[in-house]
Motif scaffolding. Structure first.
Motif, PDB file in Angstrom:
ATOM      1  N   ALA A  55       8.312  -4.843   3.569  1.00 55.66           N
ATOM      2  CA  ALA A  55       8.112  -4.693   2.121  1.00 55.66           C
ATOM      3  C   ALA A  55       6.635  -4.787   1.767  1.00 55.66           C
ATOM      4  CB  ALA A  55       8.906  -5.762   1.373  1.00 55.66           C
ATOM      5  N   ALA A  56       5.922  -5.676   2.448  1.00 60.71           N
ATOM      6  CA  ALA A  56       4.486  -5.823   2.185  1.00 60.71           C
ATOM      7  C   ALA A  56       3.725  -4.547   2.534  1.00 60.71           C
ATOM      8  CB  ALA A  56       3.926  -7.000   2.982  1.00 60.71           C
ATOM      9  N   GLU A  57       4.229  -3.797   3.505  1.00 66.17           N
ATOM     10  CA  GLU A  57       3.612  -2.516   3.861  1.00 66.17           C
ATOM     11  C   GLU A  57       4.055  -1.408   2.904  1.00 66.17           C
ATOM     12  OE1 GLU A  57       4.810  -1.799   7.861  1.00 66.17           O
ATOM     13  OE2 GLU A  57       3.802  -3.571   8.660  1.00 66.17           O
ATOM     14  N   LEU A  58       5.324  -1.451   2.524  1.00 68.27           N
ATOM     15  CA  LEU A  58       5.897  -0.359   1.738  1.00 68.27           C
ATOM     16  C   LEU A  58       5.450  -0.364   0.278  1.00 68.27           C
ATOM     17  CD1 LEU A  58       7.900   2.009   1.525  1.00 68.27           C
ATOM     18  CD2 LEU A  58       9.719   0.329   1.136  1.00 68.27           C
ATOM     19  N   LEU A  59       5.424  -1.532  -0.333  1.00 66.75           N
ATOM     20  CA  LEU A  59       5.157  -1.601  -1.775  1.00 66.75           C
ATOM     21  C   LEU A  59       3.819  -0.979  -2.182  1.00 66.75           C
ATOM     22  CD1 LEU A  59       6.627  -5.132  -2.570  1.00 66.75           C
ATOM     23  CD2 LEU A  59       7.576  -2.911  -3.180  1.00 66.75           C
ATOM     24  N   PRO A  60       2.706  -1.305  -1.515  1.00 67.35           N
ATOM     25  CA  PRO A  60       1.438  -0.672  -1.921  1.00 67.35           C
ATOM     26  C   PRO A  60       1.449   0.848  -1.766  1.00 67.35           C
ATOM     27  CG  PRO A  60       1.026  -2.592  -0.532  1.00 67.35           C
ATOM     28  CD  PRO A  60       2.491  -2.301  -0.450  1.00 67.35           C
ATOM     29  N   LEU A  61       2.148   1.337  -0.748  1.00 68.72           N
ATOM     30  CA  LEU A  61       2.213   2.787  -0.529  1.00 68.72           C
ATOM     31  C   LEU A  61       2.989   3.472  -1.653  1.00 68.72           C
ATOM     32  CD1 LEU A  61       2.941   2.830   3.321  1.00 68.72           C
ATOM     33  CD2 LEU A  61       0.748   3.219   2.173  1.00 68.72           C
ATOM     34  N   LEU A  62       4.100   2.866  -2.049  1.00 71.90           N
ATOM     35  CA  LEU A  62       4.894   3.440  -3.134  1.00 71.90           C
ATOM     36  C   LEU A  62       4.152   3.372  -4.466  1.00 71.90           C
ATOM     37  CD1 LEU A  62       8.432   2.021  -2.275  1.00 71.90           C
ATOM     38  CD2 LEU A  62       7.659   4.392  -2.043  1.00 71.90           C
ATOM     39  N   LEU A  63       3.476   2.267  -4.692  1.00 72.25           N
ATOM     40  CA  LEU A  63       2.732   2.132  -5.943  1.00 72.25           C
ATOM     41  C   LEU A  63       1.581   3.135  -6.005  1.00 72.25           C
ATOM     42  CD1 LEU A  63       2.699  -1.750  -6.374  1.00 72.25           C
ATOM     43  CD2 LEU A  63       4.165  -0.063  -7.484  1.00 72.25           C
ATOM     44  N   LYS A  64       0.997   3.435  -4.852  1.00 73.86           N
ATOM     45  CA  LYS A  64      -0.062   4.451  -4.833  1.00 73.86           C
ATOM     46  C   LYS A  64       0.507   5.830  -5.171  1.00 73.86           C
ATOM     47  CE  LYS A  64      -3.959   6.275  -2.206  1.00 73.86           C
ATOM     48  NZ  LYS A  64      -3.745   7.649  -2.687  1.00 73.86           N
ATOM     49  N   VAL A  65       1.689   6.134  -4.640  1.00 76.82           N
ATOM     50  CA  VAL A  65       2.341   7.399  -4.988  1.00 76.82           C
ATOM     51  C   VAL A  65       2.557   7.467  -6.499  1.00 76.82           C
ATOM     52  CG1 VAL A  65       4.471   8.753  -4.790  1.00 76.82           C
ATOM     53  CG2 VAL A  65       3.466   7.716  -2.751  1.00 76.82           C
ATOM     54  N   ALA A  66       3.084   6.379  -7.064  1.00 82.45           N
ATOM     55  CA  ALA A  66       3.344   6.346  -8.505  1.00 82.45           C
ATOM     56  C   ALA A  66       2.054   6.494  -9.306  1.00 82.45           C
ATOM     57  CB  ALA A  66       4.053   5.042  -8.869  1.00 82.45           C
ATOM     58  N   LEU A  67       1.015   5.782  -8.892  1.00 76.16           N
ATOM     59  CA  LEU A  67      -0.253   5.838  -9.622  1.00 76.16           C
ATOM     60  C   LEU A  67      -0.923   7.202  -9.489  1.00 76.16           C
ATOM     61  CD1 LEU A  67      -1.667   2.279  -8.825  1.00 76.16           C
ATOM     62  CD2 LEU A  67      -0.703   3.095 -10.986  1.00 76.16           C
ATOM     63  N   PRO A  99       3.586   8.678   6.413  1.00 75.89           N
ATOM     64  CA  PRO A  99       4.780   8.420   7.232  1.00 75.89           C
ATOM     65  C   PRO A  99       5.180   6.950   7.245  1.00 75.89           C
ATOM     66  CG  PRO A  99       3.244   9.864   8.386  1.00 75.89           C
ATOM     67  CD  PRO A  99       2.536   9.378   7.166  1.00 75.89           C
ATOM     68  N   ALA A 100       4.218   6.061   6.993  1.00 73.27           N
ATOM     69  CA  ALA A 100       4.523   4.626   6.988  1.00 73.27           C
ATOM     70  C   ALA A 100       5.542   4.266   5.912  1.00 73.27           C
ATOM     71  CB  ALA A 100       3.243   3.815   6.782  1.00 73.27           C
ATOM     72  N   ILE A 101       5.676   5.103   4.902  1.00 69.87           N
ATOM     73  CA  ILE A 101       6.708   4.846   3.886  1.00 69.87           C
ATOM     74  C   ILE A 101       8.082   4.867   4.536  1.00 69.87           C
ATOM     75  CG2 ILE A 101       7.872   5.837   1.862  1.00 69.87           C
ATOM     76  CD1 ILE A 101       5.166   6.603   0.763  1.00 69.87           C
ATOM     77  N   HIS A 102       8.318   5.856   5.380  1.00 72.09           N
ATOM     78  CA  HIS A 102       9.627   5.967   6.031  1.00 72.09           C
ATOM     79  C   HIS A 102       9.832   4.870   7.080  1.00 72.09           C
ATOM     80  CE1 HIS A 102      10.699   9.573   3.968  1.00 72.09           C
ATOM     81  NE2 HIS A 102       9.694  10.271   4.473  1.00 72.09           N
TER      82      HIS A 102
END
Length: 202
Positions: A55-67, A99-102
């Motif tokens: 989750a610590a890896e995934l959350l910043p990546l998803l938030l960057k996509v959103a931003l 790819p780290a999102i997946h």
């Protein structure tokens, strides 16, 4: 051949020896139970630690996509409202999806994995739709579609981040009013690229 034990022989065993046997058996049983429980506890802790790390890896990546979606949407909205004098004539293309999102989502279970896959599918479908429609519909209409698609992608990325946070017990959530606003904007033209059902890939 050894003679079978008789009741008299059994009762002739000293009481302290019988008590010793009983204590040994009980100790072995409790040790086995404790060992199993401790092993299970260690395994569960390892799983929880790995999920929190994912989750610590995934959350910043998803938030960057959103931003990134929000930034493009803001630039394009300003561009259209100012007749091209301000902002940027943004395209739907160029939003990074590492790819780290997946790989991180896969460590958080099937529910998170499915939505991560669908998020990328929706992004790809939006890019293809815009590429195919360019030149066939007027620019104003195309920009309206792009704004809606960007809102939908931002919503999906934020929703997935909230699910991942919930999965590992984090309290972080996006404000409900922001999610409702993005939902309203995203569903305006989002039907072009998404069914609106979480149960379907489309």
């Amino acid at each position: 051949m050894a003679e079978p034990a008789t009741p008299a022989a059994i009762w002739s065993i000293p009481l302290p020896q019988i008590v010793g046997f009983a204590i040994t058996i009980l100790a072995s049983y409790l040790s086995a139970r404790w060992g199993t429980a401790e092993t299970r506890k260690q395994f569960n802790k390892k799983v929880e630690d790995d999920e929190r790390a994912a989750a610590a890896e995934l959350l910043p990546l998803l938030l960057k996509v959103a931003l990134d979606c929000d930034k493009k949407k803001g630039n394009l909205s300003l561009f259209t409202s100012s007749d091209g004098h301000d902002g940027v004539d943004e395209s739907i293309h160029g939003i990074e999806f590492p790819p780290a999102i997946h790989s991180s989502a896969a460590r958080l279970g099937p529910r998170i994995t499915e939505r991560a896959i669908k998020l990328e599918i929706t992004k790809t479908r939006a890019e293809e739709w815009v590429a195919d429609a360019s030149g066939y519909i007027d620019e104003e209409e195309l920009n309206e579609k792009i704004l809606s698609f960007l809102a939908l992608l931002s919503l999906r990325a934020r929703y997935l981040a909230d699910l991942a946070a919930e999965k590992v017990g984090l309290a972080m959530r996006h404000p409900q009013e922001d999610m409702e606003r993005l939902l309203k904007e995203g569903t305006k033209h989002g039907y072009e690229i998404d069914s609106g059902s979480e149960a379907n890939w489309y």
